[in-house]
Design an enzyme around this catalytic site. Structure first.
Site, short mmCIF file in Angstrom:
data_model
loop_
_atom_site.label_atom_id
_atom_site.label_comp_id
_atom_site.label_asym_id
_atom_site.label_seq_id
_atom_site.Cartn_x
_atom_site.Cartn_y
_atom_site.Cartn_z
N ASP A 148 0.81 -1.22 0.00
CA ASP A 148 0.00 0.00 0.00
C ASP A 148 0.84 1.27 0.00
O ASP A 148 0.45 2.29 0.57
CB ASP A 148 -0.98 0.00 1.20
CG ASP A 148 -1.85 -1.23 1.20
OD1 ASP A 148 -2.20 -1.70 0.11
OD2 ASP A 148 -2.17 -1.72 2.29
N GLY A 170 1.55 2.95 -2.68
CA GLY A 170 1.16 3.79 -3.83
C GLY A 170 1.81 3.32 -5.12
O GLY A 170 2.02 4.12 -6.04
N LYS A 171 2.09 2.03 -5.18
CA LYS A 171 2.77 1.47 -6.37
C LYS A 171 1.96 1.69 -7.65
O LYS A 171 2.50 2.05 -8.69
CB LYS A 171 3.03 -0.03 -6.18
CG LYS A 171 3.97 -0.34 -5.02
CD LYS A 171 4.15 -1.84 -4.83
CE LYS A 171 2.94 -2.54 -4.27
NZ LYS A 171 2.58 -2.21 -2.89
N ASN A 213 -4.49 -10.52 -4.20
CA ASN A 213 -4.34 -9.91 -2.87
C ASN A 213 -3.91 -8.45 -3.01
O ASN A 213 -4.13 -7.64 -2.12
CB ASN A 213 -3.35 -10.69 -1.99
CG ASN A 213 -2.04 -11.02 -2.69
OD1 ASN A 213 -1.90 -10.87 -3.91
ND2 ASN A 213 -1.08 -11.52 -1.93
N GLY A 223 -3.94 -4.60 -4.34
CA GLY A 223 -4.98 -3.64 -4.71
C GLY A 223 -4.29 -2.37 -5.17
O GLY A 223 -3.86 -1.57 -4.35
N HIS A 224 -4.13 -2.21 -6.48
CA HIS A 224 -3.39 -1.06 -7.00
C HIS A 224 -4.39 -0.03 -7.55
O HIS A 224 -5.08 -0.26 -8.54
CB HIS A 224 -2.38 -1.51 -8.06
CG HIS A 224 -1.31 -2.39 -7.45
ND1 HIS A 224 -0.30 -2.97 -8.18
CD2 HIS A 224 -1.09 -2.75 -6.16
CE1 HIS A 224 0.47 -3.67 -7.35
NE2 HIS A 224 0.00 -3.56 -6.13
N GLN A 276 2.56 -6.01 -3.12
CA GLN A 276 2.94 -6.06 -1.69
C GLN A 276 4.22 -5.26 -1.43
O GLN A 276 4.45 -4.28 -2.12
CB GLN A 276 3.07 -7.51 -1.20
CG GLN A 276 1.75 -8.26 -1.11
CD GLN A 276 1.29 -8.90 -2.41
OE1 GLN A 276 2.07 -9.53 -3.09
NE2 GLN A 276 0.04 -8.74 -2.75
N ARG A 283 -6.42 0.27 7.81
CA ARG A 283 -4.97 0.00 7.91
C ARG A 283 -4.44 0.55 9.22
O ARG A 283 -4.85 1.63 9.66
CB ARG A 283 -4.24 0.65 6.74
CG ARG A 283 -4.62 0.06 5.40
CD ARG A 283 -3.95 0.80 4.25
NE ARG A 283 -4.38 0.28 2.95
CZ ARG A 283 -4.51 1.01 1.85
NH1 ARG A 283 -4.25 2.31 1.87
NH2 ARG A 283 -4.88 0.45 0.72
N LYS A 314 2.48 10.27 -0.68
CA LYS A 314 1.55 10.71 0.36
C LYS A 314 2.18 11.61 1.43
O LYS A 314 1.69 11.65 2.56
CB LYS A 314 0.85 9.50 1.00
CG LYS A 314 -0.08 8.80 -0.02
CD LYS A 314 -0.89 7.68 0.60
CE LYS A 314 -2.30 8.10 0.94
NZ LYS A 314 -3.18 6.95 1.24
P1 IMO Z 1 -0.54 -4.24 -2.43
O1 IMO Z 1 0.03 -4.79 -3.70
C1 IMO Z 1 -1.08 -4.59 1.86
C2 IMO Z 1 -1.06 -8.64 3.57
C3 IMO Z 1 -2.34 -9.14 4.19
C4 IMO Z 1 -1.78 -10.07 5.26
C5 IMO Z 1 -0.58 -10.70 4.57
C6 IMO Z 1 -0.84 -12.06 3.96
O2 IMO Z 1 -1.86 -3.56 -2.59
O3 IMO Z 1 0.46 -3.41 -1.71
P2 IMO Z 1 -2.12 -12.86 1.77
O4 IMO Z 1 -3.58 -12.72 1.38
O5 IMO Z 1 -1.19 -12.22 0.80
O6 IMO Z 1 -1.75 -14.27 2.10
O7 IMO Z 1 -2.02 -12.05 3.16
O8 IMO Z 1 -0.21 -9.79 3.54
N1 IMO Z 1 -1.18 -8.17 2.17
C7 IMO Z 1 -1.16 -6.88 1.80
N2 IMO Z 1 -1.10 -5.75 2.54
N3 IMO Z 1 -1.08 -4.49 0.52
C8 IMO Z 1 -1.08 -5.61 -0.25
O9 IMO Z 1 -0.90 -5.57 -1.57
C9 IMO Z 1 -1.18 -6.88 0.39
N4 IMO Z 1 -1.27 -8.15 -0.05
C10 IMO Z 1 -1.24 -8.94 1.05
O10 IMO Z 1 -3.08 -8.09 4.73
O11 IMO Z 1 -1.30 -9.32 6.35
MG MG Z 2 -3.11 -2.99 -1.07
#
Ligand code: IMO
Ligand code: MG
Length: 389
Positions: free
Chosen positions: A15, A17-18, A40, A42-43, A224, A305, A331
């Protein structure tokens, strides 16, 4: 070779801001590639006030003519992929000859999501997104996973689904949801889904290396962040893949020798979704204020968050293991109205100062952040357009 082959990776717990930065930088590249993770991620991309959240398709897709690739290191839920393709089609974005997906990516089947939910209901909760990510990588590394290339021989694929389902029922005997599944139905559903997307699949490692030899510029988009990496993150509170820059090679078939830049994305403060240690987490009004101004709710699950100050011990660690050559800070405007801004520069552990990031989550849980406090800038930089300003 003069073309840019760059990795873009999150340096915190996701998260950062990618999506926005990939969208901004895309015009400098010909190809954008996702190399790990699945839905998983969310961009979020906002164009002319319209917000789109992408989970699988690279955030470069909004740039005209850019080619998007989903690499072998990802795990794909066909339903989520079809939904996303339809969403983009509705927006008038035609993906023909613009989207290529690796046949070697592993498939998330309905039983993976059921197991994700079962694991989460136990005591050792990770706070996953319940998208089936961990259980799919679990099958991959246990050498029984199902890839899209399994469609090359459907009788073997059918047999694999049957064996895998039988095995999973045997290790999760308490699950009625698993017992209700039928491998023939699973196969038929998957086949129907695949028939709608099969034209996108190929051996993308050949394609990407051809693009490199043609001089195309490539951006490898991580999902992630470093602190969720299966090797370098706060294990076991991690995601089951390699978001760090090394994962860009194994997740695409692009060799390390051609990568010539790593762009690290950092938020001016820190957030985390799910369980696990977070040394600079704020439990007071300041934390709530950051969450409110920064609108810190998960783009995939909608969960609030956890928020805290920027942690430079963690950031330096992430910079080292990613080989970061450039940083994009996001941000910072969220902090425009704060009287004081804190940065964690070191940790205190058992009355000693340390400046390395502990591997053990229980040790990390114990560290106390040492802060330097700065006077806030109390102004808006939104109209600042030159570097000197
Ligand atoms: P972006 O790409 C923030 C976190 C989950 C959990 C852990 C494991 O938007 O940055 P999973 O479903 O991957 O097995 O969960 O990883 N998590 C993220 N947190 N941004 C994400 O993706 C995430 N993808 C997984 O909240 O703590
Ligand atoms: Mg995310």
């Amino acid at each position: 070779m003069n073309n840019k082959i760059h990795v873009l990776a999150g340096l915190q717990w996701g998260d950062e801001g990618k999506g926005k930065i990939v969208d901004m930088l895309s015009k400098d590249y010909d190809v954008v590639v996702r190399y790990q993770g699945g839905a998983n991620a969310g961009h979020t991309i906002i164009i002319d006030g319209k917000k789109t959240v992408l989970h699988l398709i690279p955030s470069g897709i909004f740039t005209n003519n850019i080619i998007c690739v989903i690499g072998n290191g990802t795990v794909i839920d066909p339903k989520a992929l079809i939904d996303e393709i339809e969403l983009l089609n509705k927006d008038g974005i035609d993906l023909t000859d613009r989207l290529f997906i690796s046949k070697d990516a592993h498939i998330i089947l309905p039983y993976h999501k059921i197991i994700d939910a079962i694991n989460e209901s136990k005591n050792d909760k990770i706070g996953t997104t319940k998208k089936g990510i961990g259980p799919t990588y679990f099958d991959k590394y246990a050498r029984r996973g199902i890839k899209f290339s399994d469609f090359d021989d459907e009788s073997v694929l059918k047999d694999k689904i049957k064996k895998n389902l039988g095995y999973l029922i045997s290790i999760f005997p308490e699950s009625d949801e698993l017992k209700y599944l039928n491998s023939t139905d699973l196969f038929d559903e998957l086949k129907t889904q695949y028939s709608r997307i099969s034209s996108y699949f190929e051996q993308t490692h050949y394609l990407l290396n051809k693009f490199i030899s043609e001089g195309k510029n490539i951006l490898l988009e991580g999902a992630q962040g470093a602190l969720l990496d299966v090797d370098f993150g706060t294990y076991p509170y991690i995601t089951s893949s390699s978001p760090t820059s090394g994962g860009a090679c194994t997740g695409t078939g692009i060799p390390p020798t051609v990568i010539n830049g790593v762009i690290g994305i950092v938020k001016a403060y820190t957030t985390r979704v799910g369980e696990g240690p977070f040394p600079t987490e704020l439990f007071d009004e300041t934390g709530k204020e950051i969450a409110r101004i920064g609108v810190e709710f998960g783009a995939t699950t909608g969960r609030p968050r956890r928020c805290g100050w920027l942690d430079l011990v963690a950031l330096k660690y992430a910079v080292i293991i990613n080989g970061v050559t450039e940083i994009a800070l996001t941000k910072s405007d969220v902090l425009d109205t704060f009287k004081e801004i804190k940065l964690c520069t070191e940790y205190e552990l058992d009355n000693k100062i340390i400046n390395t990031f502990p591997s053990n989550p229980f040790v990390l849980q114990k560290v106390k952040p040492v802060y330097r406090t700065f006077k806030g800038w109390n102004t808006s930089f939104s109209n600042t357009s030159t570097y000197d300003n």
